[in-house]
Structures are given as structure tokens and as C-alpha cells.
Design a protein around this motif. Structure first.
Motif, short mmCIF file in Angstrom:
data_model
loop_
_atom_site.label_atom_id
_atom_site.label_comp_id
_atom_site.label_asym_id
_atom_site.label_seq_id
_atom_site.Cartn_x
_atom_site.Cartn_y
_atom_site.Cartn_z
N TYR A 126 0.80 -1.22 0.00
CA TYR A 126 0.00 0.00 0.00
C TYR A 126 0.84 1.28 0.00
O TYR A 126 0.28 2.37 0.02
CB TYR A 126 -0.92 0.01 1.23
N VAL A 127 2.17 1.13 0.00
CA VAL A 127 3.02 2.32 -0.04
C VAL A 127 2.86 3.05 -1.37
O VAL A 127 2.75 4.27 -1.44
CB VAL A 127 4.49 1.95 0.23
N GLY A 128 2.89 2.27 -2.45
CA GLY A 128 2.67 2.85 -3.77
C GLY A 128 3.93 3.30 -4.49
O GLY A 128 3.84 3.88 -5.58
N PHE A 129 5.11 3.04 -3.92
CA PHE A 129 6.36 3.40 -4.60
C PHE A 129 7.48 2.54 -4.05
O PHE A 129 7.33 1.88 -3.00
CB PHE A 129 6.69 4.89 -4.44
N THR A 130 8.60 2.52 -4.75
CA THR A 130 9.75 1.69 -4.39
C THR A 130 10.85 2.54 -3.75
O THR A 130 10.73 3.76 -3.62
CB THR A 130 10.30 0.99 -5.64
N LYS A 131 11.93 1.85 -3.38
CA LYS A 131 13.06 2.58 -2.80
C LYS A 131 13.68 3.53 -3.82
O LYS A 131 14.11 4.63 -3.47
CB LYS A 131 14.12 1.59 -2.30
N GLU A 132 13.74 3.09 -5.09
CA GLU A 132 14.27 3.98 -6.11
C GLU A 132 13.44 5.24 -6.24
O GLU A 132 13.97 6.34 -6.42
CB GLU A 132 14.34 3.24 -7.45
N ASP A 133 12.12 5.08 -6.16
CA ASP A 133 11.25 6.27 -6.20
C ASP A 133 11.49 7.18 -5.01
O ASP A 133 11.40 8.41 -5.12
CB ASP A 133 9.78 5.84 -6.24
N CYS A 134 11.81 6.59 -3.86
CA CYS A 134 12.11 7.38 -2.67
C CYS A 134 13.36 8.22 -2.88
O CYS A 134 13.37 9.43 -2.58
CB CYS A 134 12.27 6.45 -1.46
N TYR A 135 14.41 7.60 -3.44
CA TYR A 135 15.64 8.35 -3.73
C TYR A 135 15.38 9.43 -4.78
O TYR A 135 15.89 10.55 -4.66
CB TYR A 135 16.73 7.40 -4.21
N ASN A 136 14.61 9.11 -5.81
CA ASN A 136 14.32 10.10 -6.85
C ASN A 136 13.52 11.27 -6.29
O ASN A 136 13.74 12.42 -6.67
CB ASN A 136 13.55 9.44 -8.00
N TYR A 137 12.60 10.98 -5.38
CA TYR A 137 11.79 12.04 -4.78
C TYR A 137 12.68 12.99 -3.97
O TYR A 137 12.55 14.22 -4.07
CB TYR A 137 10.72 11.42 -3.89
N LEU A 138 13.59 12.43 -3.19
CA LEU A 138 14.48 13.28 -2.41
C LEU A 138 15.42 14.07 -3.31
O LEU A 138 15.71 15.24 -3.04
CB LEU A 138 15.29 12.41 -1.44
#
Length: 542
Positions: free
Chosen positions: A173-185
Motif C-alpha cells: 500500500y506504499v505505492g512506490f519503491t526505494k528507487e522512487d524514494c531516492y528520486n523524490y528526495l
């Protein structure tokens, strides 16, 4: 299936009927009312079925109004193949398979109607466990992004922040991956940098504006001081004497400093200690102080100097020099001691000749003369640009000056003088010693560096084994030729002597113990007889 008739129906009724007939499936004729609704409708359908989507072609009419919009499967078509010599920044995996699945919306009066739907895929669809990795379904919501940003700002690593959020909400239910987390930051940092760059530009222009305002303020104050100097005089100034002269030549600020020095000079003691023709030396002192200031005055040329060096520092005469001038009944300040920069006419006219002292007898070089002319010309051009009439005057005078200079250059005497000066310069340059040649620095190889190929482990091991095998085998001194040993007990240690071992070791021991040997038995020594004669220390064989 024909599309139902939606004429004369409200938007709410169209949406209600559309989603009631949908039942999780898309059909031709379904309608939405914006591009976002159209994209979300097809994206939600794709995520439920295990594929990702991307935006396709747009088809406007002749007036530029959008009439058709396509959304494709993410594996549609193929990527463009670039040049072989082109250096790619990233090497992405080839994920496209020329899939034909797509949806087309037709837009009419703001209503987006499904006019074409192809749901045939030429690739495997993602399983329910894999669907959270689909590209079009991954999105960092603002609430989740704020939590991760706050945790990272507090010093928590991005991976730990993502794991915490995934554990609290659930990985599905998070809706994104660790790579998306790094890209967001990373995008957040870039936005801050861009905002900071924009703020830097704004601050730069603010600084320029502040600088210009300050310059304008200083110019206003300067114009105000000029006006006060031109239209006013210091109060309570005697109409005669050196002070009156100072009030006419100095600005108000410098006059106040000069007046202070002059008033202080009245309480000084001045004694002439020597006189040589027109040159006199005076000792000037103050009451209650032992320090003596020496003032030298030349009456012939009005030259005066003091040991306090105030004139050399500030540009006005000190009280010690003024005491001598007052005593000599001077009514005006000597001309050499009135600096133009402290006078009321500081901005008028042209500055003094910079190269006047160097121009005597043709000793100045061309570069110094050029510098002098540039210095004088700046003031002329600045004044001449104030009005059109002044500009024309400067231009006319420049033409006249140019004509006179050309006539002067045509004079043979002037040209000869110029050539003489240039020849002197050339001679001076030729007489200068030639510079020492600059050699290349010594090249010293760094310790441990080599141009040889780095050898592998097995090559090094093979070379080490070959070296060991090639090393000659020396006989051990405790080994007998016949394979038998005789043991001699000396104290608590046991020593083994070979009966026919190398004579070099035994002879060296005997020499250290100063054992007498004859020429006959020099190379044949019996260890047993040696033991009978003396006791051999064991430390000699350690």
C-alpha cells in the motif's frame, strides 16, 4: 457495441451510468470530462490487469483544438536506435515489445468519449505481487513524501525511512519503491537548489540596486557639500591673515581641520637653534611636554618641513610648521602646501601633469606619455559629454590638436628625437643579460609506481615457486655426510657434530676460542678431541 445516447443528460448522470456499466471493464462509448479523468480511468484499469501505460499521440483540428488523445501500453513501439558513436548517459533495459494495446478518446465539447479500445497484449502481464512495481502506478504521495523528507532531515537514512513507512502502511500500500524514494528526495534537493539560485539572482540584483542607491546618495551629499562650499564661508573668520586665506581655498571640512591646527599653534614655544643663510632650524615644544619637534624652514623658496610628518600623511600643515609661519608673519599658505584635492576647485580643470617630472629632457618613455595623455583626456571627455555644445567644442579642439601634432611629427627634428629615445630603449634591452634557460624538472618515479602490467595471483605464485626450485641446496651444518651423528653433551645442551662436515664453521669457532692448530690438522679436526680439551659454550651455536 454502440455507444449509448447521452444527449440532453447532465454530467452527473453520464458519470453514474458510465461507472455503473463499467464493472471494472472499459467499453467503447464510456465518457469522462477531463484529460486527468481519462488518464486515471485507463491507468486504474491497467494496474488491475497487470500492465503499465504511457501517453501517446495528440490530434488537434485545424484550429489547434484537441480532438483525439491516445494512451498506450508502456511496451508499445520500440525505442529509437541512436548512432553507434553516440555516448549514452544511461544504458536502460529494452522493455518495449511493440505491444498494440491502447485506448483512444475523442473530445467533443469537453466530453472525452472512448472511441477505440485494443486490449490485446503481446507480453506477459504482471502478477498481483508484481503490480506494485508497475511504472504508471508508482507515485509518492505528498503525505508520504513529507514523512520521508522529515526523517531524512532528522538524520535518518532514506532506506531506513522507506522501510519504516513500508512497515507502518504495508509494502503493498506504499505505492512506490526505494528507487522512487531516492528520486523524490533528489528532485526535492534540485528544487531547493533552483529556488536558491533564483533567490541568489534576486539578492544579486538587490545588491546592485542597493549599491546604486548608495552611490546616488553619496553623490547627492557631495553635491550638497559643493553647494555649501560655493555659497557659504566659515563663520567668525578674520578678514585677514593666514586663516582668511585658508577659508577661501579649503573646503569646509578641511578648513575646520586647518583651523584646529592653527589654534593649537598659538600655545607652542618656538626657538630658533640654527641659521645657515636662508635656512633656519627651530625647536617647537608644548608646555608640560618634553618632546621636541624639529622644523626646518627655507625662506628663499618657502619650503618647510616638520619631524611629525603630518603634511606627508594628511596633506595639511601641522601646528608646528604653522607656528613658524605665523612667527614669520606669513599671511597666506605657501602654494606647494595647498593640495588641490582639499580645495574648493578640486573638480575644476584638469589634474596636474602626471609625467611632468619625467618629461624633462626627453627621458620619459612613450608608455608614460600615453598614460599621461589618457589621464588628462578622461577629464576632458567627462566634461565634454555633459552637453552637445561641450561635445562639439571638444571635437573641434581635438581636430585642431591632431593637425598640430601631425605637423610636429612631420618635423625632422622631432622625429630624430623620437628615434633617439627608441634607440636608447633598444640599447638598454640589448645590454640586459640573457636569461638563464629554464630546464624541465626532474622526473622522479613515485615509490611503488610502475608501467608494467599488473600480474595475477597465479602468475606471482608460479614465479615464486620457480625461484624456490632454482635456489641451490646448501648442506646443513648438523647433517653428516654418512648420515650418522655423534652427540656431545656440554652442560645442559646437546650439540651434534658432523664427522665430515664443512670445515669452515668449525674453524671459525676454534679461531674465536683461540685453539692452537697445526698445519697438518687444519682441515681435519676431531670434535671428540676438542671436547676432551675444553668445554664449548653453547651460545656460539645459537
Amino acid at each position: 457495441m454502440d455507444a449509448p445516447n447521452y444527449e440532453n443528460e447532465s454530467e452527473e448522470a453520464i458519470l453514474l451510468e458510465t461507472f455503473n456499466n463499467c464493472s471494472g471493464e472499459l467499453k467503447v462509448g464510456m465518457k469522462v470530462f477531463s484529460e486527468d479523468e481519462a488518464y486515471n480511468l485507463y491507468n486504474e484499469y491497467a494496474l488491475r490487469n497487470g500492465f503499465s501505460i504511457r501517453r501517446g499521440n495528440k490530434r488537434p483540428d485545424l484550429n489547434g483544438i484537441l480532438r483525439q488523445r491516445e494512451y498506450l501500453c508502456s511496451k508499445a513501439r520500440y525505442r529509437k536506435v541512436g548512432s553507434i558513436n553516440e555516448v549514452k548517459e544511461f544504458n536502460h533495459l529494452e522493455t518495449r515489445t511493440d505491444c498494440k494495446a491502447r485506448i483512444r478518446f475523442t473530445i467533443d465539447n469537453g466530453i472525452w468519449t472512448i472511441s477505440h479500445l485494443n486490449d490485446d497484449h503481446n507480453h506477459e502481464l504482471a502478477s498481483p505481487e508484481e503490480r506494485r512495481n508497475l511504472r504508471s502506478g508508482r507515485k509518492v504521495l505528498k503525505a508520504y513524501g513529507d514523512v520521508i523528507t522529515s526523517m531524512v532531515a532528522a538524520g535518518i537514512k532514506p532506506t531506513q525511512s522507506y522501510n519504516y513507512l513500508s512497515k507502518e502502511i504495508g509494502p503493498d500500500y506504499v505505492g512506490f519503491t526505494k528507487e522512487d524514494c531516492y528520486n523524490y528526495l533528489h528532485m526535492g534537493r534540485e528544487n531547493l537548489i533552483e529556488a536558491g539560485d533564483g533567490q541568489s539572482v534576486i539578492n544579486f540584483f538587490k545588491l546592485i540596486q542597493y549599491y546604486e542607491e548608495k552611490v546616488e546618495e553619496m553623490r547627492r551629499d557631495e553635491r550638497s557639500d559643493d553647494f555649501r562650499c560655493k555659497n557659504g564661508a566659515p563663520p567668525k573668520v578674520s578678514k585677514r591673515g593666514i586663516l582668511n586665506h585658508a577659508s577661501k581655498v579649503y573646503t569646509l571640512v578641511m578648513f575646520s581641520k586647518f583651523e584646529e591646527e592653527l589654534l593649537d599653534s598659538f600655545g607652542l614655544n618656538c626657538v630658533e637653534i640654527s641659521c645657515n643663510g636662508t635656512t633656519s632650524i627651530y625647536h617647537v615644544t608644548e608646555d608640560g611636554r618634553q618632546r621636541v619637534h624639529i622644523v626646518q624652514f627655507d625662506l628663499s623658496n618657502d619650503e618647510i618641513s616638520c619631524s611629525c610628518k603630518l603634511f606627508e600623511i594628511l596633506g595639511i600643515l601641522c601646528k608646528h610648521a604653522l607656528r613658524v609661519l605665523v612667527m614669520k608673519n606669513y599671511k597666506e599658505i605657501p602654494e606647494p602646501y595647498i593640495l588641490k584635492r582639499w580645495t574648493r576647485s578640486a573638480k575644476s580643470g584638469i589634474e596636474g601633469d602626471v609625467g611632468e617630472s619625467l618629461n624633462q629632457e626627453g627621458k620619459s618613455t612613450r608608455s608614460l606619455r600615453l598614460s599621461e595623455l589618457n589621464h588628462m583626456g578622461r577629464h576632458v571627455f567627462d566634461k565634454g559629454s555633459l552637453s552637445r555644445k561641450c561635445t562639439e567644442i571638444v571635437k573641434d579642439k581635438l581636430r585642431e590638436a591632431l593637425k598640430m601634432v601631425e605637423e610636429e611629427i612631420a618635423n625632422s627634428d622631432s622625429v630624430d628625437d623620437l628615434n633617439c629615445v627608441e634607440e636608447d630603449i633598444t640599447a638598454c634591452v640589448e645590454e640586459m643579460p640573457s636569461p638563464r634557460p629554464v630546464l624541465d624538472p626532474l622526473r622522479i618515479r613515485t615509490k611503488g609506481s610502475t608501467n608494467a602490467r599488473i600480474k595475477s595471483y597465479w602468475e606471482k605464485k608460479k614465479r615464486k615457486t620457480r625461484r624456490v626450485s632454482e635456489k641451490p641446496q646448501m648442506p646443513h651444518p648438523n647433517h653428516m655426510v654418512t648420515g650418522q651423528k655423534r652427540k656431545s653433551r656440554i652442560g645442559d645442551s646437546q650439540l651434534s657434530f658432523p664427522q665430515a662436515s664443512s670445515s669452515i664453521l668449525i674453524n671459525s669457532v676454534l679461531q674465536q676460542l683461540e685453539v692452537p692448530m697445526s698445519a697438518n690438522n687444519y682441515n681435519q679436526v676431531n670434535p671428540t678431541s676438542v671436547h676432551d680439551q675444553f668445554t664449548i659454550p653453547t651460545q656460539l651455536f645459537v
